[in-house]
Design an enzyme around this catalytic site. Structure first.
Site, PDB file in Angstrom:
ATOM      1  N   CYS A 111       0.814  -1.205   0.000  1.00 48.55           N
ATOM      2  CA  CYS A 111       0.000   0.000   0.000  1.00 48.55           C
ATOM      3  C   CYS A 111       0.848   1.255   0.000  1.00 48.55           C
ATOM      4  CB  CYS A 111      -0.902   0.041   1.216  1.00 48.55           C
ATOM      5  SG  CYS A 111      -1.884  -1.425   1.409  1.00 48.55           S
ATOM      6  N   CYS A 169      -2.898   6.901   7.638  1.00 51.02           N
ATOM      7  CA  CYS A 169      -1.529   7.217   8.061  1.00 51.02           C
ATOM      8  C   CYS A 169      -1.470   7.370   9.575  1.00 51.02           C
ATOM      9  CB  CYS A 169      -1.046   8.506   7.407  1.00 51.02           C
ATOM     10  SG  CYS A 169      -0.868   8.391   5.622  1.00 51.02           S
TER      11      CYS A 169
END
Ligand SMILES: Cc1ncc(COP(=O)(O)O)c(C=O)c1O
Ligand code: FES
Lengths: 309, 402
Positions: A35, A106
């Site tokens: 990813c 994140c």
């Protein structure tokens, strides 16, 4: 390019505490190169006090991954391990004055690295329970895994229900096709191989004619008989009580304002009022009211209440 | 410091001569080309001229083979859907794994609708296997759609040969030439290509104007039905200002074709060599010996593309990346994955795409600053130690899969 806050930019351009940390005694490696995000968090923990004396990071990732890592190290320095374990991904995002929905993962990665590093210090095994799917609803940052989980757990059948439970689909509607696909996939699984639609048929706009069963136990079963006004209001309060936790999770709330005939007026508070979700939220509450009261009612925001002469 | 624009495969600046040509069509020449009066007929003449200019750039035999559309995406959809509707007895589409989403997403949807889609794979350099292609050509195939030039790597597909092979089996051939038109010479009358898509904003015309070349005699079904504009093949009042602009841009592209393949190519080569010679652990992607003259796509290992772009952007340099973050998905670019580029490199791909507006000074400046940016990010990377990749990067850092 994403809309990054000044704080995110600042932490990206001038990351704090980057690079290897000599004599680190707790290291957490998380992320997925597939990813495009991976993070190593290194802690130097005082063995006596369990205070994090220093924290460094190394990150493979985009601007917000680097900024989140930098923010994380700043947040936790000086904390005890127990305090640090309280740090949520929302704390990281808030520290950066917010992250775009596509980038919330994140901050999740930051929190996971922290858990992994602390587990490593304590000599425990850390395993990741968080699975991330493709982002389906960009308006509300809801991914495929979350939608599938909620659909399965609550036996949802329609896009409207998915919106009510997860918010996904309550904004621009661009993700409705994606949500329908997830619903159709789960439905096909439930139905078993015999009932899978043949490939030549176009994708099903899942909208079963049958009424939807009440999704949670708290709501109770539909009561077809006449209710006294007091009974009715009690039921209404019960429904509001059952949706309240979901709204509060998003810093919102709901209060009963008035009942006039078949119309229930409510006050949406905090994050809910005026947001894109207002209509979807009210729609969802209305559906629950109808199921619980066993009669057709309308749920409207208090602003729609006729002004008394 | 002037900004440096190296993202011409995303879109281009309108040529000032193009803007000048189109402006009167917002003011004095506002008429509807279908009207009988003088207001209309002036516009009608301008459209005819523009059609001729597009025809000339493409080397089409007749100007009536040019249909104006709203964009490259519309041209692609029109071509593929037309082929399927005009030949209901055929249910198969052949395309490639590296097409633009304008074709790929449409094909995914067609598959759900029950059509059969074959996506030709590519090798490590982004090249097709022509034997695989040959083996798939049969009477169930309604259309082959293969891009002329890849938007990410610039790699050229052998569309002339592919079109001839399709024609020999009586199969329609469409090419998405959105990136190729204006950059490489094209002479459609001497090919077996039946349909070709182009988009104005890739060749210094405005956004929102495109064209579909449709070979005379090729069976066709319109996407938009309505008025008789474009001979009923694409209804809707003509976007006259933009059509005039596209015509002018095509004329200019013909004039600059040599420059594109000498000067622009020279700049691109110098940029690429400059970067590759100064930075370790990076490599160009795609078929380097057979690609567009303006495109260079470089994979920088062990760092992520969006971060590179942000740092470039701070220095006024614009490029693009195939990282997951910038593609808005969880996976890096489908083109990089199709070529088998490892994840540690695929996320760090940067595309530099030039145009005739770029200069030597700009190229020098980019060569000068890129090494610092790459070094800065590698210092942050867990896959990197002081002076190179961790001894065995994949093993040195094995994060828990999140
Ligand atoms: C190869 C290719 N096809 C199609 C398109 C879509 O063109 P448009 O933006 O005009 O719809 C693009 C543009 O990004 C492209 O590069
Ligand atoms: S993307 Fe889901 S509502 Fe907008």
């Amino acid at each position: 390019m994403w809309e990054y806050s000044d704080k995110v930019r600042e932490h990206f351009f001038n990351p704090r505490n980057s690079g290897p940390l000599k004599d680190a005694n707790g290291i957490g490696d998380v992320g997925s190169i597939q990813c495009g995000d991976a993070l190593r968090l290194m802690l130097k923990v005082n063995g006596q006090t369990e205070v994090i004396e220093d924290a460094h990071f190394q990150t493979f990732g985009c601007g917000s991954a680097i900024a989140s890592s930098s923010a994380l190290t700043e947040i936790i320095k000086g904390m005890t391990l127990d305090q640090a374990l309280e740090v949520s991904n929302q704390n990281i995002a808030d520290y950066l004055d917010g992250l775009p929905p596509e980038k919330m993962h994140c901050s999740v990665m930051g929190r996971e690295a922290l858990q992994a590093a602390i587990a490593n210090y304590r000599g425990e095994e850390w395993s990741d329970d968080h699975e991330e799917g493709a982002l389906i609803c960009k308006c509300f940052a809801v991914d495929a895994v979350k939608i599938a989980d909620v659909v399965t757990a609550n036996h949802l059948n329609t896009v409207e229900e998915v919106t009510f439970y997860t918010k996904a689909g309550g904004g621009c509607t661009a993700c409705h096709e994606g949500i329908e696909e997830i619903l159709a996939g789960i439905k096909a699984e439930r139905a078993g191989p015999g009932e899978v639609s043949p490939p030549l048929v176009s994708p099903v706009p899942a909208a079963p004619a049958a009424p939807v069963s009440a999704p949670t136990a708290a709501v109770g079963t539909p009561t077809p008989s006449r209710l006294t006004l007091v009974q009715k209001i009690r039921k209404i309060e019960e429904v509001l009580e059952s949706v309240r936790p979901m709204l509060q999770r998003d810093h919102g709330d709901v209060e009963l304002a008035d009942v006039q005939g078949k119309t229930i007026y409510v006050t949406l508070k905090g994050a809910c009022s005026g947001c894109m979700m207002e209509v979807a939220t009210l729609g969802g509450i209305q559906q629950k009211m109808i199921e619980t009261l066993g009669e057709l009612v309308k749920v409207l925001p208090v602003s729609h209440m006729p002004v008394e002469a | 410091m002037e900004a440096i624009y190296l993202d011409n495969n995303a879109t281009t600046r309108c040529d000032p001569a193009v803007v000048e040509a189109m402006l009167p069509f917002f003011t004095e020449h506002f008429g509807n080309a279908s009207s009988i009066h003088a207001f209309g007929s002036q516009v009608g003449k301008a459209l005819k001229k523009a059609r001729g200019q597009v025809q000339a750039l493409l080397g089409a035999e007749h100007d009536s083979e040019i249909i104006f559309t709203s964009c490259g995406t519309e041209s692609d959809a029109t071509a593929i859907l037309s082929a399927l509707r005009a030949q209901p007895e055929r249910n198969t589409v052949i395309t490639t794994v590296v097409e633009h989403p304008a074709v790929l997403t449409l094909c995914d949807w067609l598959e759900k609708e029950g059509y059969v889609v074959h996506r030709l794979r590519v090798d490590r350099k982004g090249r097709l296997d022509m034997d695989e292609y040959r083996s798939l050509l049969n009477d169930r195939v309604a259309i082959v759609s293969a891009m002329w030039a890849n938007n990410e790597t610039g790699t050229l597909f052998p569309v002339l040969e592919m079109a001839a092979m399709a024609a020999a089996r009586g199969i329609m051939f469409h090419t998405d030439a959105v990136q190729a038109v204006g950059k490489i010479p094209i002479d459609l009358k001497n090919t077996k290509i039946d349909m070709l898509s182009l988009s104005g904003h890739k060749l210094h015309a405005p956004k929102g104007i495109g064209a579909l070349y449709l070979r005379r005699g090729c069976r066709f079904r319109p996407l938009l039905r309505g008025g008789h504009q474009e001979r009923g093949r694409r209804a809707g009042t003509e976007n006259s200002a933009s059509i005039v602009a596209l015509g002018k841009a095509c004329e200019l592209a013909s004039e600059h074709m040599d420059e594109e393949n000498t000067t622009v190519m020279g700049l691109r080569d110098r940029l690429e060599k400059g970067i590759l010679s100064r930075i370790g652990h990076c490599f160009p992607t795609g078929d380097v010996s057979n690609r567009l003259p303006n495109t260079s796509n470089i994979a920088f290992e062990y760092i992520e593309g969006e971060a590179i772009l942000l740092l470039l952007n701070r220095l006024g340099i614009a490029g693009s990346s195939g990282s997951a973050c910038t593609s808005g998905s969880l996976e890096p670019s489908h083109v990089m994955r199709a070529m088998g580029i490892p994840y540690t490199a695929a996320h760090g791909t940067i595309r530099f795409s030039l145009s005739r507006y770029n200069t030597d000074t700009e190229v020098d400046r980019v060569i000068e600053v890129v090494p610092g940016i790459i070094a800065q990010l590698r210092k942050l990377s867990p896959y990197w130690t002081d002076d190179g990749p961790a001894a065995n990067p994949e093993a040195a850092f094995t994060p828990t899969y999140a």
